[in-house]
Scaffold this motif. Structure first.
Motif, PDB file in Angstrom:
ATOM      1  N   UNK A 100       4.566   5.899  10.350  1.00 21.71           N
ATOM      2  CA  UNK A 100       5.353   6.011   9.123  1.00 21.71           C
ATOM      3  C   UNK A 100       4.903   4.984   8.090  1.00 21.71           C
ATOM      4  N   UNK A 101       4.590   3.775   8.541  1.00 26.67           N
ATOM      5  CA  UNK A 101       4.133   2.730   7.622  1.00 26.67           C
ATOM      6  C   UNK A 101       2.806   3.114   6.969  1.00 26.67           C
ATOM      7  N   UNK A 102       1.878   3.634   7.768  1.00 26.75           N
ATOM      8  CA  UNK A 102       0.575   4.013   7.223  1.00 26.75           C
ATOM      9  C   UNK A 102       0.717   5.173   6.245  1.00 26.75           C
ATOM     10  N   UNK A 103       1.507   6.183   6.626  1.00 22.78           N
ATOM     11  CA  UNK A 103       1.709   7.322   5.728  1.00 22.78           C
ATOM     12  C   UNK A 103       2.399   6.875   4.441  1.00 22.78           C
ATOM     13  N   UNK A 104       3.402   5.992   4.566  1.00 23.49           N
ATOM     14  CA  UNK A 104       4.091   5.497   3.376  1.00 23.49           C
ATOM     15  C   UNK A 104       3.154   4.758   2.447  1.00 23.49           C
ATOM     16  N   UNK A 105       2.285   3.915   3.029  1.00 23.74           N
ATOM     17  CA  UNK A 105       1.309   3.196   2.211  1.00 23.74           C
ATOM     18  C   UNK A 105       0.358   4.173   1.517  1.00 23.74           C
ATOM     19  N   UNK A 106      -0.071   5.203   2.227  1.00 20.94           N
ATOM     20  CA  UNK A 106      -0.951   6.205   1.618  1.00 20.94           C
ATOM     21  C   UNK A 106      -0.281   6.883   0.429  1.00 20.94           C
ATOM     22  N   UNK A 107       0.982   7.242   0.574  1.00 20.18           N
ATOM     23  CA  UNK A 107       1.688   7.896  -0.527  1.00 20.18           C
ATOM     24  C   UNK A 107       1.815   6.974  -1.734  1.00 20.18           C
ATOM     25  N   UNK A 108       2.095   5.700  -1.495  1.00 19.34           N
ATOM     26  CA  UNK A 108       2.179   4.746  -2.609  1.00 19.34           C
ATOM     27  C   UNK A 108       0.837   4.635  -3.323  1.00 19.34           C
TER      28      UNK A 108
END
Length: 393
Positions: free
Chosen positions: A276-284
Motif C-alpha cells: 500500500x505504501x509503494x502504490x500510494x507513493x506511485x500515485x502521488x
C-alpha cells in the motif's frame, strides 16, 4: 454580417433532425424578432442524410457543414463559424424552447461569460428524460463535477447554454464527443469565469427515432474526462491515503505482532502495508507528473501548491531524497544478511527476518521511484519562472 454588428447566434448541432429542425428554427427566429435582437440562427450540420440542411436553409437559417463527426466537433465547428458576439446553443430536437431565451440574453448582457440552463430547477416534463439519466446519470456526474472542481453548477449536462464567443474560444476546447458539455464547464470554472444559471424546462423531443446519446458509453466519457482533469482527486488524494495507512501499519508491525480483540496482525499484514505504501507513493508521483504534463500542454491549471513545489524542487534534491531512502533500505538489507551470517547461513525464524526484509525492499523500491520520477519531472521542465501567473486553483 460580422461580429461587430451581430449580437447573438443561436447555434444548433444537427445530425438527421428533419422532423424537428424547422420548428426549432422558427422558434429561434420568433425570439430574435420579438426581442429585437440582431442575430442569426446557425445550424452546425454534422453530415445529415435526411435533407435537414435544405430544410434549415428554407426556414431561414444559415448552415455550416462540419465534416468531423461528434457532438463536440459539431459545436466546435459551429462556434468557429458563428458571427454573433454571444452564442446560445441547444439541441435541434425540439426539447428546448428557443422562443424563450430572454433570461439567457439578460445574463450574457450582464457580463457572465457562460450561462448554463438548469433543467432540475426549471422542470423536466413527463417523458423528457429517461429515469436512468434523471435520477442517476446527471445527478451523480454533476455532483462529481462540483466536488472535483468546486463548481456551483447544478446541471452539468444541460444542452441549452449561452456564452460569450471570445471568452469560450480562449478556453481551447477540444473534446469531439459528448464530453464537450463537461469540458466547457470545467475549463470555464478553472479559468475563474463567473458562471450563471437559468432555470430551463426540458420537453420531450419531437423525433420518432432514438436519440444519438448512448447512456453508458457517453456517461463513461464524461466521467473519464472529469477524472483526467483532476489529478488531485484521481491520484494525489488516494495516494496520500494509501501511503499514510501503509506507513502507519508498516511502522507498527515492524516492531512486532499486533492483536486487536481476537484478530492478530503479523508479517502478512506487514507485506500488504508495504505494498500500500509503494502504490500510494506511485500515485502521488503520478499526480505530480500528470499536473506537470497538463500544465505544459495547457489543459490543466497551475495550482498555487504546485507552483510552490516547482520553485523548491530540483533534480539534485530529488536524487538526494531517493538515494537517502534507498540507503536506508540497503542498510536494513545488510543488517538482515548479518543476522543470517551470525546464524551460520542456516534457516532462521521467518517472522523476525521478514520483519526486516519487507521494509528493506519497500524502502529500496520507494527510493528508486523517487529518484527516477525526479528525472522525468526534470525532463518535462516545468520551471516556476516559466509558469504563467494567476490561477484560482
Amino acid at each position: 454580417m460580422t461580429t461587430e454588428n451581430l449580437e447573438l447566434t443561436i447555434l444548433m448541432p444537427c445530425l438527421n433532425e428533419a422532423e424537428t429542425v424547422v420548428a426549432c428554427i422558427e422558434k429561434a427566429r420568433k425570439f430574435l424578432s420579438r426581442a429585437d435582437i440582431c442575430g442569426e440562427v446557425l445550424i452546425a450540420d454534422n453530415g445529415s442524410t435526411d435533407g435537414s440542411q435544405q430544410l434549415a436553409i428554407d426556414a431561414g437559417a444559415r448552415v455550416a457543414p462540419i465534416p468531423a463527426r461528434g457532438y463536440g466537433a459539431a459545436l466546435l465547428g459551429g462556434i468557429a463559424a458563428a458571427r454573433g458576439r454571444y452564442i446560445i446553443m441547444g439541441d435541434a430536437d425540439d426539447s428546448y424552447d428557443f422562443s424563450s431565451l430572454d433570461a439567457f440574453v439578460a445574463k450574457l448582457r450582464e457580463g457572465h461569460p457562460l450561462v448554463m440552463g438548469n433543467r432540475f430547477a426549471g422542470g423536466i416534463m413527463p417523458g423528457a428524460m429517461p429515469p436512468l439519466h434523471r435520477y442517476l446519470g446527471n445527478p451523480v456526474l454533476s455532483f462529481i463535477g462540483r466536488l472535483l472542481f468546486r463548481s456551483p453548477i447544478g446541471d452539468f449536462h444541460c444542452g441549452l447554454r449561452g456564452f460569450d464567443r471570445s471568452a469560450i474560444l480562449k478556453l481551447g476546447l477540444a473534446s469531439p464527443g459528448m464530453e464537450f458539455a463537461s469540458e466547457m464547464i470545467v475549463k470555464a470554472t478553472l479559468a475563474g469565469y463567473n458562471v450563471a444559471e437559468v432555470p430551463t424546462i426540458l420537453h420531450p423531443d419531437g423525433r420518432s427515432r432514438p436519440p444519438h446519446l448512448r447512456s453508458w458509453r457517453d456517461g463513461w466519457r464524461h466521467l473519464r474526462f472529469l477524472l483526467m482533469m483532476s489529478p488531485r482527486w484521481l491520484l494525489l488524494y488516494p495516494g496520500c491515503v494509501l501511503l499514510g495507512l501503509g506507513l502507519l501499519g508498516g511502522l507498527r508491525l515492524s516492531i512486532g505482532p499486533l492483536r486487536i480483540g481476537g484478530v492478530g496482525f503479523d508479517i502478512h499484514t506487514l507485506l500488504y502495508a508495504a505494498g500500500a505504501s509503494i502504490l500510494g507513493l506511485q500515485l502521488v508521483l503520478f499526480s505530480l507528473l500528470a499536473r506537470a504534463i497538463g500544465c505544459v500542454k495547457g489543459v490543466l491549471p497551475i495550482t498555487e501548491s504546485f507552483r510552490k513545489f516547482m520553485r523548491v524542487f530540483t533534480l539534485e534534491k530529488g536524487i538526494t531524497v531517493g538515494l537517502a531512502i534507498m540507503a536506508l533500505g540497503i542498510a536494513a538489507a545488510v543488517y538482515s544478511v548479518q543476522i543470517w551470517v551470525s546464524a551460520h547461513l542456516s534457516a532462521i525464524d521467518p517472522q523476525s527476518m521478514m520483519r526486516i526484509a519487507i521494509p528493506s525492499v519497500a524502502l529500496m523500491v520507494a527510493g528508486a521511484e523517487i529518484l527516477f520520477a525526479s528525472f522525468v519531472l526534470s525532463f518535462i521542465d516545468v520551471r516556476a519562472e516559466r509558469l504563467p501567473a494567476g490561477d484560482r486553483r
